[in-house]
Design an enzyme around this catalytic site. Structure first.
Site, PDB file in Angstrom:
ATOM      1  N   CYS A 118     -13.378 -23.702 -18.387  1.00 35.72           N
ATOM      2  CA  CYS A 118     -13.770 -22.280 -18.455  1.00 35.72           C
ATOM      3  C   CYS A 118     -15.252 -22.053 -18.735  1.00 35.72           C
ATOM      4  O   CYS A 118     -16.095 -22.293 -17.874  1.00 35.72           O
ATOM      5  CB  CYS A 118     -12.885 -21.554 -19.474  1.00 35.72           C
ATOM      6  SG  CYS A 118     -12.998 -19.742 -19.293  1.00 35.72           S
ATOM      7  N   GLU A 158      -6.432 -22.220 -17.095  1.00 32.59           N
ATOM      8  CA  GLU A 158      -6.659 -22.476 -18.517  1.00 32.59           C
ATOM      9  C   GLU A 158      -5.508 -21.918 -19.369  1.00 32.59           C
ATOM     10  O   GLU A 158      -5.050 -20.804 -19.129  1.00 32.59           O
ATOM     11  CB  GLU A 158      -7.972 -21.802 -18.941  1.00 32.59           C
ATOM     12  CG  GLU A 158      -8.387 -22.159 -20.363  1.00 32.59           C
ATOM     13  CD  GLU A 158      -9.664 -21.420 -20.795  1.00 32.59           C
ATOM     14  OE1 GLU A 158      -9.986 -20.386 -20.167  1.00 32.59           O
ATOM     15  OE2 GLU A 158     -10.312 -21.874 -21.736  1.00 32.59           O
ATOM     16  N   LYS A 212     -12.452 -28.751 -24.557  1.00 28.95           N
ATOM     17  CA  LYS A 212     -13.475 -27.799 -24.088  1.00 28.95           C
ATOM     18  C   LYS A 212     -14.773 -27.944 -24.883  1.00 28.95           C
ATOM     19  O   LYS A 212     -14.766 -27.815 -26.111  1.00 28.95           O
ATOM     20  CB  LYS A 212     -12.883 -26.392 -24.231  1.00 28.95           C
ATOM     21  CG  LYS A 212     -13.725 -25.253 -23.717  1.00 28.95           C
ATOM     22  CD  LYS A 212     -12.863 -23.980 -23.711  1.00 28.95           C
ATOM     23  CE  LYS A 212     -13.594 -22.740 -23.255  1.00 28.95           C
ATOM     24  NZ  LYS A 212     -12.658 -21.598 -23.089  1.00 28.95           N
TER      25      LYS A 212
END
Lengths: 386, 386
Positions: free
Chosen positions: B236, B122, B199
């Site tokens: 994540c 990430e 995300k």
């Protein structure tokens, strides 16, 4: 009766303890089990009794931070894993009574450890005979959830010992067309049936021909408000379904039990993962229970695995454990012995972990409610790029 | 630069290998990792180069059954975990260029192992500076997903080496109000940007003050059809959300990458659980990648943990791994070293496992679409009994 292969491992944790140097063992255990699981000391008498009655005893506790406005909410749960007692060829009544006797002796000892809630394994009062696809005598094991012999047997114990018991049985719905269900009955600490829940997801894999016997449950995702916290039960194969776990959480569960019957060679790489993931994702404790032993049946059956017909189910590998919302978990019970896992929880940990991690706040349920409604439309076009 | 505590474990698997007797080791590994992960032999030259360039190399493969109508669909993925190269006080350009150089040398070696898809960690081209809550210079690291320097740098490599690269960056949306996003760019093996994804779930925990910098993504759950299979990326913190994983599966993903940045003491008990559970529940491969090292910043910051202000993020613990739909997983990369994890997959395993277990068939999506729609209603009454 057991058909356990001598070359298999009986206790994973024992092997670690016997081989990893003392300086490294706590670090290895922390990586495997998280930081928040400690041994719980129980009375010597209880240890002794577990030896006398030949079952494994393990006991742990998870702690929570002190709060100003809420007192700790300490609950002790007991997970029982056990062999069937008599051969599957014995009469139904004898088989059931032998299991009643065995479970009663374990529960009595558990009560000495001040346990509040006990959960038994899936279909605990019978062999897991769904491998056979024979309707009789196995359907004869089914009982009314509210008034059956097994419920009555446990009601007396619950009242006497002031405990809640989750009793997974094969249910006969005597009022609605004699239909059979895979059901858990929650018996409150006053001995009254608090309610029941029917297994939501039914397997069709290997020896687990359960869809021959009962359909997907129609009782939603109930949470039972007991004197010892809000509990729910995700029965066996439902543990493979994150949405099933999710709904119990959204209805407010603080502990979700997962009474199971599953065999090595099939589910073992999944066993330590699924209930623990559910605890993390949903901010509650999970209690995974699996039976032990190999059950042998009179008539041969096949397993859909191209192998010859045979009379034995695979090896139910026990390994019952408890996982906490912070991702910690207890070591498991043995892979071969009857066992009682005693775990002390502080339910305050649930909300503390939710506040800390924020998974519930950040989960964007509205988006997913819409996405799932879109997906179930037969004309749904998956979002594919390229 | 690293702040790794000497007393911590560097490599979990090495400890097992060095201490568990040979007769027991395979059994312990099978319990931990499942039965379907084997070592993959790569060229000696690649081993040598990994030593020369000072990164750890591990390689494994998962197999699938032969089918009559489909050929095996073999794909090699590469997961790269790495330290930042220069101190965070260096100029932006120097920091980025140093990372470009480092990643280029690792990718070049990966290509010798005939890798098809590489995923970087990430925000790979910068320090994970969101702990500071300082807007500058960190926002200056953000780039246009389609035309930024980092994308251009990788496009050349992808075309030259015939590989797909997933490049997680801080995105500056130059067309829409200069907004910043946490984004992955998928660059196809012809060097063309196939698409991007933002995300979906943003943390607010400990040093992960990412909600100060960017909002929840608005790109849904895209699956990218590449020459090497259908891939998706759960960035994540999205790994804590089973619904996020679910939607990538419902859109057809066969491999879902999870580029992450997470530290020990926070997420480590969760790390081995979540991506593996997602692989099991959704019938696809998952690739979990975490950065390594401790990053130090010029100005002190606090972590919301009552401790004094300090200049260091915690220790990013690496431990990147791949999990298969049958519940098997690879051992992890080191907790402290840069590393390349090469894993060969047969994508046919996805559908084979779905056929075997039936989780998709039995998941009752219609019921849950309705349940979630009910739950998001502000007047929803949880199903509580008692």
């Amino acid at each position: 009766m057991t058909d356990f292969n001598d070359e298999e491992i009986t206790d994973f944790d024992e092997i670690l303890q016997n081989n990893i140097p003392e300086s490294l063992l706590p670090k290895i255990q922390k990586l495997l089990y998280g930081h928040n699981v400690k041994k719980l000391k129980v009375l010597d008498e209880i240890e002794t009794l577990s030896n006398v009655f030949n079952f494994e005893l393990k006991s742990f506790r998870f702690s929570a931070e002190k709060e100003e406005l809420r007192m700790p909410r300490i609950v002790r749960v007991g997970l029982i894993q056990n062999h069937i007692v008599l051969p599957t060829t014995e009469s139904i009544l004898r088989q059931k009574n032998a299991l009643y006797t065995r479970i009663k002796e374990i529960i009595a000892i558990a009560a000495k450890a001040e346990i509040n809630i006990i959960c038994l394994q899936e279909a605990w009062n019978m062999p897991f005979a769904f491998c056979t696809r024979e309707k009789q005598p196995w359907c004869e094991f089914a009982e009314c959830a509210e008034t059956g012999t097994t419920t009555k047997f446990l009601q007396k114990i619950c009242k006497e010992l002031n405990i809640v018991v989750i009793s997974p049985i094969l249910e006969r719905d005597e009022i609605k067309s004699d239909i059979i269900w895979n059901t858990i009955v929650v018996i409150d600490n006053n001995g009254i049936v608090l309610g029941k829940h029917r297994k939501n997801h039914i397997p069709r894999v290997g020896d687990f021909n359960e869809s021959t016997y009962y359909m997907e449950g129609n009782t939603g995702h109930p949470v039972f408000q007991t004197a010892f916290g809000k509990i729910a039960v995700n029965i066996c194969y439902g543990r493979h379904h994150p949405l099933n776990w999710l709904m119990f959480g959204l209805n407010g569960a603080e502990i979700v039990f997962n009474p199971s019957a599953t065999v090595s060679g099939l589910s073992e790489p999944l066993w330590g993962i699924e209930a623990r993931n559910a605890a993390i994702a949903n901010g509650y404790f999970t209690c995974a229970i699996n039976r032990v032993g190999t059950e042998v049946f009179a008539n041969e059956f096949t397993s859909g695995d191209k192998k010859p017909a045979h009379n034995k189910f695979g090896h139910f590998y026990g390994s019952s454990y408890v996982a906490a919302p912070d991702g910690s978990r207890t070591p498991g019970l043995s892979r071969i012995r009857d066992g009682l896992l005693i775990v002390e929880l502080d339910l305050n940990l649930c909300r503390q972990v939710k506040d800390f991690w924020g998974f519930q706040m950040t989960q964007r349920l509205e988006m997913y409610a819409k996405s799932l409604s879109d997906v179930v439309n037969p004309d749904y076009k998956p979002q594919i790029i390229g």
